[in-house]
Design a protein around this motif. Structure first.
Motif, short mmCIF file in Angstrom:
data_model
loop_
_atom_site.label_atom_id
_atom_site.label_comp_id
_atom_site.label_asym_id
_atom_site.label_seq_id
_atom_site.Cartn_x
_atom_site.Cartn_y
_atom_site.Cartn_z
N MET A 154 0.85 -1.20 0.00
CA MET A 154 0.00 0.00 0.00
C MET A 154 0.88 1.25 0.00
O MET A 154 1.89 1.31 0.68
CB MET A 154 -0.90 0.01 1.24
CG MET A 154 -1.81 1.22 1.32
SD MET A 154 -2.84 1.19 2.80
CE MET A 154 -3.68 2.76 2.64
N SER A 155 0.49 2.25 -0.79
CA SER A 155 1.26 3.49 -0.88
C SER A 155 1.12 4.33 0.39
O SER A 155 0.14 4.20 1.13
CB SER A 155 0.79 4.32 -2.07
OG SER A 155 1.08 3.66 -3.28
N LYS A 156 2.11 5.18 0.61
CA LYS A 156 2.08 6.14 1.69
C LYS A 156 2.39 7.52 1.15
O LYS A 156 2.92 7.67 0.03
CB LYS A 156 3.10 5.76 2.78
CG LYS A 156 2.82 4.44 3.47
CD LYS A 156 3.86 4.15 4.55
CE LYS A 156 3.59 2.83 5.24
NZ LYS A 156 4.59 2.55 6.30
N ILE A 157 2.08 8.52 1.95
CA ILE A 157 2.47 9.90 1.63
C ILE A 157 3.72 10.23 2.42
O ILE A 157 3.75 10.01 3.65
CB ILE A 157 1.35 10.89 1.97
CG1 ILE A 157 0.05 10.53 1.27
CG2 ILE A 157 1.76 12.33 1.62
CD1 ILE A 157 -1.15 11.26 1.82
N ALA A 158 4.74 10.72 1.75
CA ALA A 158 5.92 11.23 2.46
C ALA A 158 5.59 12.61 2.99
O ALA A 158 4.99 13.44 2.28
CB ALA A 158 7.12 11.29 1.53
N LEU A 159 5.97 12.88 4.22
CA LEU A 159 5.65 14.15 4.87
C LEU A 159 6.92 14.85 5.31
O LEU A 159 7.86 14.21 5.79
CB LEU A 159 4.75 13.91 6.09
CG LEU A 159 3.44 13.18 5.82
CD1 LEU A 159 2.71 12.91 7.13
CD2 LEU A 159 2.56 13.97 4.86
N TRP B 67 2.47 8.96 6.08
CA TRP B 67 1.07 8.78 6.45
C TRP B 67 0.47 7.71 5.55
O TRP B 67 0.59 7.78 4.33
CB TRP B 67 0.31 10.09 6.29
CG TRP B 67 -1.16 10.01 6.57
CD1 TRP B 67 -2.19 10.00 5.67
CD2 TRP B 67 -1.78 9.90 7.85
NE1 TRP B 67 -3.39 9.89 6.30
CE2 TRP B 67 -3.18 9.83 7.65
CE3 TRP B 67 -1.28 9.86 9.15
CZ2 TRP B 67 -4.08 9.73 8.69
CZ3 TRP B 67 -2.19 9.75 10.20
CH2 TRP B 67 -3.57 9.69 9.97
N ASP B 68 -0.16 6.69 6.15
CA ASP B 68 -0.73 5.60 5.36
C ASP B 68 -2.25 5.65 5.30
O ASP B 68 -2.89 4.71 4.84
CB ASP B 68 -0.28 4.25 5.93
CG ASP B 68 -0.76 4.01 7.36
OD1 ASP B 68 -1.52 4.86 7.90
OD2 ASP B 68 -0.37 2.99 7.96
N GLY B 69 -2.81 6.75 5.76
CA GLY B 69 -4.26 6.88 5.80
C GLY B 69 -4.84 6.66 7.18
O GLY B 69 -5.99 7.01 7.44
N HIS B 70 -4.01 6.11 8.06
CA HIS B 70 -4.47 5.81 9.42
C HIS B 70 -3.48 6.23 10.49
O HIS B 70 -3.87 6.62 11.58
CB HIS B 70 -4.75 4.31 9.57
CG HIS B 70 -5.73 3.77 8.60
ND1 HIS B 70 -7.09 3.97 8.70
CD2 HIS B 70 -5.54 3.05 7.45
CE1 HIS B 70 -7.71 3.38 7.70
NE2 HIS B 70 -6.79 2.82 6.92
N PRO C 229 6.09 2.05 -1.30
CA PRO C 229 5.67 2.93 -2.39
C PRO C 229 5.21 4.29 -1.85
O PRO C 229 4.47 4.35 -0.86
CB PRO C 229 4.49 2.17 -3.02
CG PRO C 229 4.66 0.75 -2.59
CD PRO C 229 5.30 0.81 -1.25
N ILE C 230 5.67 5.37 -2.47
CA ILE C 230 5.32 6.72 -2.05
C ILE C 230 4.47 7.38 -3.14
O ILE C 230 4.88 7.48 -4.30
CB ILE C 230 6.59 7.57 -1.79
CG1 ILE C 230 7.40 6.97 -0.64
CG2 ILE C 230 6.21 9.02 -1.50
CD1 ILE C 230 6.70 6.97 0.70
N ALA C 231 3.27 7.81 -2.75
CA ALA C 231 2.33 8.40 -3.70
C ALA C 231 2.60 9.86 -3.96
O ALA C 231 2.20 10.40 -5.00
CB ALA C 231 0.91 8.22 -3.19
N ALA D 18 -5.03 9.46 -3.62
CA ALA D 18 -3.62 9.08 -3.63
C ALA D 18 -3.35 7.74 -2.95
O ALA D 18 -2.42 7.01 -3.35
CB ALA D 18 -2.79 10.19 -2.97
N LEU D 19 -4.11 7.42 -1.93
CA LEU D 19 -3.84 6.21 -1.16
C LEU D 19 -4.76 5.06 -1.54
O LEU D 19 -4.71 3.99 -0.91
CB LEU D 19 -3.95 6.50 0.35
CG LEU D 19 -2.96 7.51 0.90
CD1 LEU D 19 -3.18 7.71 2.40
CD2 LEU D 19 -1.53 7.08 0.64
N HIS D 20 -5.57 5.23 -2.56
CA HIS D 20 -6.53 4.18 -2.95
C HIS D 20 -5.87 3.20 -3.92
O HIS D 20 -4.94 3.54 -4.64
CB HIS D 20 -7.77 4.78 -3.60
CG HIS D 20 -8.59 5.59 -2.64
ND1 HIS D 20 -9.67 6.34 -3.02
CD2 HIS D 20 -8.47 5.78 -1.30
CE1 HIS D 20 -10.19 6.95 -1.97
NE2 HIS D 20 -9.47 6.62 -0.91
#
Length: 295
Positions: free
Chosen positions: A1-6, A19-22, A55-57, A293-295
């Motif tokens: 599953m993709s994540k967002i780099a912050l 952030w992975d959505g949770h 994976p980074i979205a 982005a995370l779907h």
């Protein structure tokens, strides 16, 4: 599953996370570089490391200054001169080879509180962050209100008398500076020391701290009757002081009584998030631009 780099860019350090959505995961920290070239290199290194793990979205960035969402530029001034005056969003997109969003750091903190923090059950709030000065954010209908000139939430610019703005007085840092100058005993005091002295009824410390509460409460009263938010959230280290809300509520009530026509009191609370707020808010901002982005 993709994540967002912050990325949370500060004047002295840069924090990283995902952030992975949770769940927010902190992944590192680096000293803020002295040049733009080094800045790009530091961000590239950390994002590349993250991409080797998962994976980074895309990349959500909290950053100082007045972020212009239309032009990709950071206007105004901040402690990092080299980030201003050009389309840095496009530059970062090219450097990182990923979608990038930018938002002002105080706005990010406010978005974190709005989403699942102290403001999660309202849609209109003011966020005040009290540190070296006073800054903040305005949220209307669940969205940041940037303002015509990107000064939405710059509460510290408000004049509180003929010579001082709110940031000159309603800041523990400035309280300490004023007290140090007046006490003149050779010791350089910090805000906590002055507030502790005031609790012990030190006359001079009490004067400075009383002025802090009085001026900040008057600003809060005026903001309540200007914007009529559902809640005002206060952040910064001073939010950890258990005396903050009782004193402010007392002083705001005095403002209401003095106005003679005021009928309501602001709903004041302190922030839920502290050092994680900017990273969490950067994720909220990214997902507002790239909701899938995370779907």
């Amino acid at each position: 599953m993709s994540k967002i780099a912050l990325i949370d860019v500060g004047g002295t350090s840069i924090k990283f996370g995902t952030w992975d959505g949770h769940e927010l995961a902190k992944t590192g920290q680096s000293t803020t570089p002295a040049t733009l070239t080094e800045f790009y290199q530091v961000l590239q290194m950390h994002v590349n490391l993250l991409q080797h793990r998962t994976p980074i979205a895309g990349v959500g960035i909290s950053i100082p200054g007045s972020v212009n969402k239309q032009t990709g530029q950071i206007e105004g001034k901040s402690a990092i001169d080299y980030i201003h005056g050009f389309d840095i969003q496009s530059a970062l997109t090219q450097q990182l080879h990923l979608p990038v969003t930018l938002e002002n750091d105080a706005n990010c903190a406010a978005l974190a509180e709005l989403t699942d923090g102290a403001g999660q059950d309202v849609s209109n709030l003011l966020f005040m962050i009290i540190g070296t000065g006073v800054g903040g954010a305005v949220i209307i209908d669940n969205h940041i209100w940037h303002g015509k000139h990107l000064f939405g939430g710059e509460f510290g610019y408000m004049l509180v008398d003929d010579h001082h703005i709110l940031s000159d007085i309603a800041s523990p840092v400035k309280v300490a500076r004023h007290f140090t100058k007046r006490q003149a005993d050779g010791h350089i005091y910090n805000g906590k020391e002055v507030f502790d002295l005031a609790e012990s009824d030190h006359p001079l410390a009490k004067q400075e701290v009383d002025r802090f509460y009085r001026v900040l409460a008057r600003a809060i009263f005026n903001l309540q009757y200007s914007f009529d938010p559902e809640r005002i959230v206060i952040g910064g280290a001073v939010s950890n002081n258990p005396e903050l809300l009782p004193r402010l509520n007392q002083e705001v009530a005095a403002c209401r009584d003095a106005s003679k026509i005021g009928t309501i009191l602001p709903s004041l609370t302190t922030c839920t998030y502290t050092d994680a707020a900017n990273l969490r808010g950067a994720a909220v901002d990214f997902l507002a631009t790239y909701p899938n982005a995370l779907h």
